[in-house]
Design a protein around this motif. Structure first.
Motif, PDB file in Angstrom:
ATOM      1  N   VAL A   1      32.126 -19.034   9.283  1.00 16.11           N
ATOM      2  CA  VAL A   1      32.290 -20.377   9.228  1.00 16.11           C
ATOM      3  C   VAL A   1      31.271 -21.057   8.287  1.00 16.11           C
ATOM      4  O   VAL A   1      31.331 -21.960   6.943  1.00 16.11           O
ATOM      5  CB  VAL A   1      32.179 -21.396  10.733  1.00 16.11           C
ATOM      6  CG1 VAL A   1      32.577 -22.475  10.750  1.00 16.11           C
ATOM      7  CG2 VAL A   1      33.847 -20.172  11.442  1.00 16.11           C
ATOM      8  N   ARG A   2      29.340 -20.710   8.852  1.00 17.53           N
ATOM      9  CA  ARG A   2      28.450 -21.622   7.300  1.00 17.53           C
ATOM     10  C   ARG A   2      28.880 -20.687   6.079  1.00 17.53           C
ATOM     11  O   ARG A   2      28.670 -22.176   5.275  1.00 17.53           O
ATOM     12  CB  ARG A   2      27.333 -20.965   8.333  1.00 17.53           C
ATOM     13  CG  ARG A   2      26.595 -20.851   9.683  1.00 17.53           C
ATOM     14  CD  ARG A   2      25.479 -20.632  10.122  1.00 17.53           C
ATOM     15  NE  ARG A   2      24.678 -20.471   9.288  1.00 17.53           N
ATOM     16  CZ  ARG A   2      23.863 -20.825   9.400  1.00 17.53           C
ATOM     17  NH1 ARG A   2      23.606 -22.232  10.548  1.00 17.53           N
ATOM     18  NH2 ARG A   2      22.430 -21.476   8.545  1.00 17.53           N
ATOM     19  N   ALA A   3      29.522 -19.454   6.093  1.00 16.79           N
ATOM     20  CA  ALA A   3      29.403 -19.538   4.180  1.00 16.79           C
ATOM     21  C   ALA A   3      30.587 -20.203   3.546  1.00 16.79           C
ATOM     22  O   ALA A   3      30.798 -20.495   2.441  1.00 16.79           O
ATOM     23  CB  ALA A   3      29.280 -18.148   4.501  1.00 16.79           C
ATOM     24  N   THR A   4      31.627 -20.924   5.050  1.00 12.03           N
ATOM     25  CA  THR A   4      32.823 -21.217   4.146  1.00 12.03           C
ATOM     26  C   THR A   4      32.364 -23.195   3.851  1.00 12.03           C
ATOM     27  O   THR A   4      33.140 -23.445   3.673  1.00 12.03           O
ATOM     28  CB  THR A   4      34.219 -21.581   5.409  1.00 12.03           C
ATOM     29  OG1 THR A   4      34.354 -19.640   5.330  1.00 12.03           O
ATOM     30  CG2 THR A   4      34.975 -22.319   4.634  1.00 12.03           C
ATOM     31  N   CYS A   5      31.223 -23.207   4.779  1.00  6.45           N
ATOM     32  CA  CYS A   5      31.839 -24.821   4.853  1.00  6.45           C
ATOM     33  C   CYS A   5      30.532 -25.279   3.822  1.00  6.45           C
ATOM     34  O   CYS A   5      29.365 -25.090   3.223  1.00  6.45           O
ATOM     35  CB  CYS A   5      30.889 -25.404   5.822  1.00  6.45           C
ATOM     36  SG  CYS A   5      32.378 -25.038   7.564  1.00  6.45           S
ATOM     37  N   SER A   6      30.613 -26.764   3.363  1.00  8.96           N
ATOM     38  CA  SER A   6      30.039 -27.316   2.166  1.00  8.96           C
ATOM     39  C   SER A   6      28.625 -28.056   3.351  1.00  8.96           C
ATOM     40  O   SER A   6      27.988 -28.159   2.100  1.00  8.96           O
ATOM     41  CB  SER A   6      31.167 -28.383   1.789  1.00  8.96           C
ATOM     42  OG  SER A   6      31.708 -27.802   0.821  1.00  8.96           O
ATOM     43  N   TYR A   7      28.858 -28.478   3.949  1.00  5.66           N
ATOM     44  CA  TYR A   7      27.877 -29.309   4.725  1.00  5.66           C
ATOM     45  C   TYR A   7      27.471 -28.503   6.262  1.00  5.66           C
ATOM     46  O   TYR A   7      28.693 -28.139   6.818  1.00  5.66           O
ATOM     47  CB  TYR A   7      28.352 -30.625   5.251  1.00  5.66           C
ATOM     48  CG  TYR A   7      27.128 -31.473   5.968  1.00  5.66           C
ATOM     49  CD1 TYR A   7      26.034 -32.636   4.653  1.00  5.66           C
ATOM     50  CD2 TYR A   7      26.786 -31.236   7.078  1.00  5.66           C
ATOM     51  CE1 TYR A   7      25.051 -32.676   5.631  1.00  5.66           C
ATOM     52  CE2 TYR A   7      25.955 -32.116   7.609  1.00  5.66           C
ATOM     53  CZ  TYR A   7      25.119 -32.861   6.387  1.00  5.66           C
ATOM     54  OH  TYR A   7      24.042 -32.458   7.340  1.00  5.66           O
ATOM     55  N   VAL A   8      26.139 -27.840   5.866  1.00  9.46           N
ATOM     56  CA  VAL A   8      25.971 -26.791   7.532  1.00  9.46           C
ATOM     57  C   VAL A   8      24.682 -27.946   7.977  1.00  9.46           C
ATOM     58  O   VAL A   8      23.924 -28.688   7.209  1.00  9.46           O
ATOM     59  CB  VAL A   8      25.372 -25.569   6.615  1.00  9.46           C
ATOM     60  CG1 VAL A   8      24.581 -25.130   7.727  1.00  9.46           C
ATOM     61  CG2 VAL A   8      26.532 -25.100   6.168  1.00  9.46           C
ATOM     62  N   CYS A   9      24.869 -28.309   8.821  1.00  9.56           N
ATOM     63  CA  CYS A   9      24.323 -29.415   9.741  1.00  9.56           C
ATOM     64  C   CYS A   9      22.857 -28.733  10.082  1.00  9.56           C
ATOM     65  O   CYS A   9      22.932 -27.366   9.972  1.00  9.56           O
ATOM     66  CB  CYS A   9      24.878 -29.857  10.899  1.00  9.56           C
ATOM     67  SG  CYS A   9      26.382 -31.078  11.279  1.00  9.56           S
ATOM     68  N   ASP A  10      21.795 -29.759   9.945  1.00 12.53           N
ATOM     69  CA  ASP A  10      20.742 -28.607  10.557  1.00 12.53           C
ATOM     70  C   ASP A  10      20.512 -28.856  11.888  1.00 12.53           C
ATOM     71  O   ASP A  10      19.994 -27.977  13.034  1.00 12.53           O
ATOM     72  CB  ASP A  10      19.959 -29.940  10.202  1.00 12.53           C
ATOM     73  CG  ASP A  10      19.027 -30.197   9.381  1.00 12.53           C
ATOM     74  OD1 ASP A  10      19.144 -28.969   8.941  1.00 12.53           O
ATOM     75  OD2 ASP A  10      18.808 -31.231   8.086  1.00 12.53           O
ATOM     76  N   ARG A  11      21.637 -29.498  13.111  1.00 11.43           N
ATOM     77  CA  ARG A  11      21.476 -29.713  14.697  1.00 11.43           C
ATOM     78  C   ARG A  11      22.695 -28.339  14.441  1.00 11.43           C
ATOM     79  O   ARG A  11      24.067 -28.939  14.253  1.00 11.43           O
ATOM     80  CB  ARG A  11      21.691 -31.021  14.879  1.00 11.43           C
ATOM     81  CG  ARG A  11      20.453 -31.262  14.250  1.00 11.43           C
ATOM     82  CD  ARG A  11      20.949 -33.193  14.947  1.00 11.43           C
ATOM     83  NE  ARG A  11      19.638 -34.346  14.588  1.00 11.43           N
ATOM     84  CZ  ARG A  11      18.503 -34.516  15.089  1.00 11.43           C
ATOM     85  NH1 ARG A  11      18.403 -34.150  16.529  1.00 11.43           N
ATOM     86  NH2 ARG A  11      18.226 -35.496  14.908  1.00 11.43           N
ATOM     87  N   PRO A  12      22.507 -28.125  15.926  1.00 13.79           N
ATOM     88  CA  PRO A  12      23.975 -27.471  16.602  1.00 13.79           C
ATOM     89  C   PRO A  12      25.051 -28.336  17.922  1.00 13.79           C
ATOM     90  O   PRO A  12      24.753 -29.233  17.533  1.00 13.79           O
ATOM     91  CB  PRO A  12      22.724 -26.502  17.787  1.00 13.79           C
ATOM     92  CG  PRO A  12      21.412 -27.258  18.502  1.00 13.79           C
ATOM     93  CD  PRO A  12      21.584 -27.766  16.837  1.00 13.79           C
TER      94      PRO A  12
ATOM     95  N   ARG B   1      27.209 -36.371  15.205  1.00 12.28           N
ATOM     96  CA  ARG B   1      26.168 -37.591  15.070  1.00 12.28           C
ATOM     97  C   ARG B   1      25.794 -37.280  13.065  1.00 12.28           C
ATOM     98  O   ARG B   1      25.989 -38.291  12.633  1.00 12.28           O
ATOM     99  CB  ARG B   1      25.218 -38.059  15.362  1.00 12.28           C
ATOM    100  CG  ARG B   1      24.659 -39.150  15.053  1.00 12.28           C
ATOM    101  CD  ARG B   1      25.486 -40.487  15.092  1.00 12.28           C
ATOM    102  NE  ARG B   1      24.869 -41.193  15.039  1.00 12.28           N
ATOM    103  CZ  ARG B   1      24.834 -42.465  16.101  1.00 12.28           C
ATOM    104  NH1 ARG B   1      24.336 -42.496  17.165  1.00 12.28           N
ATOM    105  NH2 ARG B   1      23.922 -43.576  15.923  1.00 12.28           N
ATOM    106  N   GLU B   2      25.191 -36.238  12.848  1.00 14.37           N
ATOM    107  CA  GLU B   2      24.467 -36.228  12.045  1.00 14.37           C
ATOM    108  C   GLU B   2      25.716 -35.991  11.110  1.00 14.37           C
ATOM    109  O   GLU B   2      25.541 -36.514   9.623  1.00 14.37           O
ATOM    110  CB  GLU B   2      23.751 -34.613  11.637  1.00 14.37           C
ATOM    111  CG  GLU B   2      23.047 -34.540  10.474  1.00 14.37           C
ATOM    112  CD  GLU B   2      22.739 -32.826  10.254  1.00 14.37           C
ATOM    113  OE1 GLU B   2      22.788 -32.246   9.093  1.00 14.37           O
ATOM    114  OE2 GLU B   2      21.932 -32.230  11.000  1.00 14.37           O
ATOM    115  N   ALA B   3      26.467 -35.308  11.394  1.00 18.99           N
ATOM    116  CA  ALA B   3      27.723 -35.171  10.134  1.00 18.99           C
ATOM    117  C   ALA B   3      28.577 -36.194   9.295  1.00 18.99           C
ATOM    118  O   ALA B   3      28.330 -36.988   8.428  1.00 18.99           O
ATOM    119  CB  ALA B   3      28.815 -34.275  10.696  1.00 18.99           C
TER     120      ALA B   3
END
Length: 216
Positions: free
Chosen positions: A176-187, A194-196
């Motif tokens: 999923v991380r490899a697919t996403c355009s935005y990977v949050c800093d927070r889990p 909220r970050e997104a």
């Protein structure tokens, strides 16, 4: 300051978030750690300009929660939600933008939380998330490339690979991380949603309007 093309040239954008609690140290327990960053592969659908997003689709377990599930002796399930995620969703909707939740599980706790937040598009017990999302898009007249989604596991990939702005928590699975355009800093469950939302609102130039809801 983010330049106009930062969202295109950097698949793992990092930016200050005006609503998020963002001190130098992370706002989640020390026991929760993220894996070392790896270059993100291009998403199956080219990422859209985030300022075009009109619909935010959320997974629940692992995104709105940390993925933990509590089940008592009667079989009743409870979930723990992040209050800052909730305010972000409220602000998103007050700006006239749409929210939908599509989840594979069913929970009365989630129903209660959605009523509190004013989320009326709640779809639980869904095996085919993309089919459900297509129905929502048709209902709202919104295109897939005007859609952002936050997911964390394999069952979110059919949605994340078909929409314009795929996003995920820091502790999402590698695929999923490899697919996403935005990977949050927070889990998940610790402010990732909220970050997104903060980043999307900032990208739309709506930060001051959003803050005006809470300034006297």
């Amino acid at each position: 300051m983010m330049t106009g093309n930062d969202w295109v040239t950097d698949n793992r954008i990092r930016t200050s978030t005006p609503f998020a609690h963002a001190p130098a140290e992370r706002a989640y327990p020390p026991s929760v750690s993220t894996r070392p960053s790896k270059p993100a592969a291009p998403a199956a659908t080219p990422p859209t300009d985030p300022s075009r997003v009109r619909l935010l689709v959320l997974d629940v377990d692992g995104c709105l929660t940390d993925g933990s599930i509590s089940i008592d002796h009667r079989g009743d399930e409870t979930k723990r939600f992040n209050i800052k995620d909730g305010l972000g969703i409220v602000v998103w909707q007050r700006l006239g933008l749409h929210t939908a939740i599509i989840t594979g599980r069913t929970s009365k706790a989630l129903e209660t939380r959605c009523r509190e937040l004013g989320i009326d598009r709640l779809h639980q017990g869904i095996a085919d998330k993309w089919a459900t999302l297509r129905s929502i898009l048709d209902e709202l007249g919104i295109a897939p490339d005007e859609t952002a989604a936050i997911g964390d596991d394999w069952n979110d990939l059919p949605v994340l690979t078909r929409i314009g702005m795929p996003m995920c928590p820091a502790d999402a699975v590698d695929e999923v991380r490899a697919t996403c355009s935005y990977v949050c800093d927070r889990p998940g469950g610790h402010g990732a949603v909220r970050e997104a939302i903060d980043w999307l609102i900032e990208s739309m130039g709506l930060t001051e309007r959003a803050l005006s809801f809470y300034r006297s």
